[in-house]
Design an enzyme around this catalytic site. Structure first.
Site, PDB file in Angstrom:
ATOM      1  N   ASP A 281       0.872  -0.940   0.440  1.00 43.75           N
ATOM      2  CA  ASP A 281      -0.088  -0.316  -0.276  1.00 43.75           C
ATOM      3  C   ASP A 281       0.580   1.437   0.098  1.00 43.75           C
ATOM      4  O   ASP A 281       1.458   0.881   0.225  1.00 43.75           O
ATOM      5  CB  ASP A 281      -1.479  -0.023   1.164  1.00 43.75           C
TER       6      ASP A 281
HETATM    7  C1  BGC Z   1      -5.483   3.269   0.131  1.00 39.70           C
HETATM    8  C2  BGC Z   1      -5.206   2.266  -0.345  1.00 39.70           C
HETATM    9  C3  BGC Z   1      -4.956   2.739  -2.331  1.00 39.70           C
HETATM   10  C4  BGC Z   1      -3.504   3.553  -2.322  1.00 39.70           C
HETATM   11  C5  BGC Z   1      -3.514   4.578  -3.536  1.00 39.70           C
HETATM   12  C6  BGC Z   1      -3.866   4.064   0.174  1.00 39.70           C
HETATM   13  O1  BGC Z   1      -3.728   4.994   1.156  1.00 39.70           O
HETATM   14  O2  BGC Z   1      -5.099   2.616   1.639  1.00 39.70           O
HETATM   15  O3  BGC Z   1      -6.500   1.560  -0.837  1.00 39.70           O
HETATM   16  O4  BGC Z   1      -5.116   1.900  -3.173  1.00 39.70           O
HETATM   17  O5  BGC Z   1      -3.585   4.634  -1.186  1.00 39.70           O
HETATM   18  O6  BGC Z   1      -3.990   5.123  -3.717  1.00 39.70           O
END
Ligand code: BGC
Length: 731
Positions: A281
């Site tokens: 993530d």
């Molecule tokens: C989220 C993810 C997301 C990523 C990119 C993160 O803060 O937890 O679900 O895909 O950001 O936007």
């Protein structure tokens, strides 16, 4: 999808035909070139090995991370970009959010994941996945960061709307259908967030979060993990053949998820046979060597860290290798995982997807969004047939609440900038027609709103909550958090006192408190419906379509009834440790086992017609553990409607092994004409009767009597049967 999909199919087929017909090397009509690893007659493993060999150590290190430091969500940009290796013709890889629509300029805003789950319809889950993947692809992406399959452990979770609710079986079935359809549309799915990412954190008195997703350690016992928090990831891997997995920010039983060897290697690769790649993530990589050795393969955004972490940027990786904290072998293994999946998925053997959104069939996607929104709308209450509204007899209608005029969606990476949006107010006005006096009041002045409602044939109050990634809701009432000061509960009370035919339309992220429920005529839960919010709500209100939804999560009567309430160690955690001590008793399992009456139970949802379930048949599978459960569903009302028969199994407990009274193991959504009856069959496999044995560390079937319960919600059981297994009897 027809034409675009078939062009991919042709390229892939061509590759296969060439591969099959020639004895020697076969070159796909893609962009790979004529390098040895471009030979499509070789296995993906072999091709990846050949390419890794050809890459310099620095090029391999470069492939561990994305190359674009900012995420803007703007058209022409991506949520992640890995530039590839031009020297060897390794193409760039483009990745995008997310589970509810594409976050890249404008897109169709599909109904939130929780609305999709509420449809209890695998076919619609596939439509949702396909349509989002088509938009991701039409905007030039190879990977979509979706679906989110984390269990709704507490409805306070800021990302409740992004989840498929509180049940692992419903989540798994919805997720698998979504992933398969998305991947059939040519985009690699990325199931997230692995694992036990079930809270964002509670807002503390200052700026700080208590139990923040970035730092919290979820302590989950082995059985609970396997039975509640992992089955849908397991299904995504084994049945969905998902190309990639996103590891979460939080810690799980000690180590961060992205450097958790038990999770990323022992469970994911060894137990489940995952062959794809694990990506971190946004900024979730913590230590280069530990992460790579645990099973992390790729970090698309290596420019942020939230907890003093070490990203996978080339200079950081090189420094870690120089310091002996990581090795080139760690790097090579990770890069091999990534490349192997890219080969397996055909990424090298096709042309790049152009970023050209004129390829998107927007009207068709809007219809898909509308159909899902209708099918996910749940009729919670309908006193004396308040609904549907009878268009022919209606003279006046009050539409109340500023939310009736707004596009309600969740905040964060799933916040979609829609191509189009129709508000409930606009669509209700259109549907009512010119002969009906539709008055609107924004509800900011309670007395004025009550006046508007008084004397109207019916009053529709539209109320939303506010939920976002990054922070949990502070409480479960409608007037909570960002909503403070708006007084939605009081608005409903005042309108209901002024008009007996008051209909509440909820647009919420998940369960909320409904203290006024006995005083209103009808309640519809529309969740965050997306681009076609207005049309879907209007069509359900006027009975053009039956409300097809059932609750994927329990609506409690009181916040203190929640399994996570009343013990700060359970939620939001103490000293950044959150103990999942309610064990497997999550959602309705808790309410059932403790005998707590909910406001509206899991699986609940009314129709405009009535159904009966008759002639339950339970047949043991021949050879092995399993059963076939059949029931006849009869539409006994006066109109067509959507029935959702649900099969629950009560497993025998044992000392030291509490078993919830019932767990969902089968469901079907079916449309039945007036008077129509249909026999439906559910096949329950061995897993439906299994528990996780913590001594043997595997699934086991206990000898005993298994209670089979078939109903129209978890608390509305029409038929009961029993099945004795392993030499036991049902006395
Ligand atoms: C989220 C993810 C997301 C990523 C990119 C993160 O803060 O937890 O679900 O895909 O950001 O936007």
């Amino acid at each position: 999808m027809g034409r675009r999909l078939s062009s991919v199919a042709v390229v892939v087929l061509l590759g296969l035909v060439l591969a099959g017909s020639a004895a020697g090397p076969a070159w796909a009509a893609g962009r790979c070139g004529d390098h040895p690893w471009c030979d499509t007659s070789l296995s993906a493993d072999r091709r990846a090995a050949l390419l890794v060999e050809a890459l310099t150590p620095a090029e391999r290190i470069g492939l561990l991370a994305g190359d674009v430091p900012a995420i803007s969500g703007a058209a022409g940009t991506h949520t992640g970009t890995e530039s590839g290796v031009p020297r060897l013709g390794v193409p760039p890889l483009y990745l995008t959010d997310g589970p509810i629509g594409v976050r890249q300029g404008q897109a169709t805003a599909f109904p939130a994941s929780i609305a999709l789950a509420a449809s209890f319809d695998r076919g619609l889950a596939a439509e949702h996945g396909r349509a989002i993947a088509e938009e991701a692809r039409a905007k030039g992406n190879d990977v979509v960061y979706a679906p989110t399959v984390n269990i709704l452990r507490t409805p306070l979770w800021g990302r409740a709307f992004e989840s498929f609710g509180e049940d692992p079986y419903l989540t798994a079935r919805t997720g698998v259908a979504w992933i398969r359809a998305a991947q059939r549309a040519g985009v690699m799915a990325n199931v997230k967030h692995f694992a036990a990412n079930n809270q964002e954190g509670e807002q503390g008195p200052g700026d700080e979060l208590i139990g923040s997703r970035y730092t919290v350690d979820a302590r989950v016992d082995e059985r609970t993990l396997r039975e509640i928090y992992l089955p849908h990831f397991e299904a995504a891997v084994k049945e969905g053949r998902v190309a990639s997995v996103m590891c979460a920010y939080n810690k799980l039983n000690g180590p961060h998820a992205c450097e958790n060897r038990t999770l990323l290697t022992r469970i994911l690769r060894q137990d489940w046979g995952f062959k794809g790649f694990v990506l971190a993530d946004y900024g979730a990589s913590k230590h280069v060597g530990t992460g790579l050795r645990a099973g992390l393969d790729f970090e698309p955004f290596p420019y942020v860290d939230f907890d003093g972490g070490e990203n996978l940027r080339p200079e950081i990786v090189s420094a870690a290798i120089a310091a002996g904290r990581a090795s080139q072998a760690d790097v090579d293994r990770a890069v091999t995982h990534l490349l192997r999946e890219l080969f397996a998925f055909g990424f090298f053997d096709r042309a790049a997807y152009p970023d050209d959104e004129s390829q998107i069939d927007r009207p068709a996607h809007l219809r898909t969004a509308e159909e899902i929104a209708e099918a996910g709308t749940v009729l919670l209450r309908n006193r004396s047939r308040t609904l549907p509204l009878a268009a022919g007899r209606l003279r006046s209608l009050a539409v109340i609440g500023a939310d009736a005029d707004r596009n309600i969606n969740g905040g964060g990476s799933s916040n979609i900038n829609p191509y189009s949006f129709t508000s409930p107010r606009a669509a209700i006005t259109t549907r009512a027609g010119s002969g009906v006096d539709v008055r609107f009041d924004d509800g900011t002045d309670l007395a004025r709103a009550a006046d508007a409602a008084r004397g109207a044939d019916a009053a529709v109050v539209v109320v939303a909550d506010a939920a976002t990634e990054g922070v949990d809701k502070p409480c479960l009432g409608l007037d909570c958090g960002a909503q403070r000061g708006v007084q939605r509960d009081r608005l409903i009370e005042r309108v209901a006192a002024a008009n007996r035919r008051t209909i509440v339309v909820l647009e919420t992220a998940g369960p909320v408190l409904t203290p006024w429920r006995q005083r209103v005529g009808a309640i519809l839960e529309a969740w965050y419906p997306g681009s076609a919010a207005g049309e879907a709500i209007a069509r359900v209100l006027f009975g053009d379509v039956d409300p097809g939804g059932r609750l994927p999560a329990t609506f409690p009567r009181r916040e203190r009834d929640l399994p996570t309430a009343g013990d700060r160690r359970r939620y939001p955690g103490v000293n950044e440790v959150v103990r999942y001590s309610e064990g497997v008793l999550v959602g309705y399992r808790w309410f059932d086992e403790r005998g707590i009456r909910p406001a509206y139970p899991f699986g609940h949802g009314l129709s405009y017609t009535r159904f009966a379930l008759r002639n339950l048949g339970v047949r043991r599978a021949r050879g092995g553990v399993g059963a076939t459960v059949s029931v006849t569903v009869v539409n006994r009302g006066s109109r067509a409607g959507t029935a959702v028969p649900q099969v629950y199994v009560g497993l025998p407990g044992a000392r030291g092994r509490v078993q919830p009274p019932r767990q969902l193991k089968g469901y079907q959504s079916l449309d039945l004409r007036r008077g129509q009856a249909r026999r439906v069959t559910f096949r329950l496999d061995r897993r439906a009767f299994s528990y996780w044995d913590t001594r043997r560390h595997r699934w086991e079937v206990a000898p005993g009597c298994y209670r089979i319960q078939v109903g129209q919600s978890s608390r509305d059981i029409d038929a009961r049967g029993a099945l004795a297994l392993r030499g036991a009897s049902c006395g």
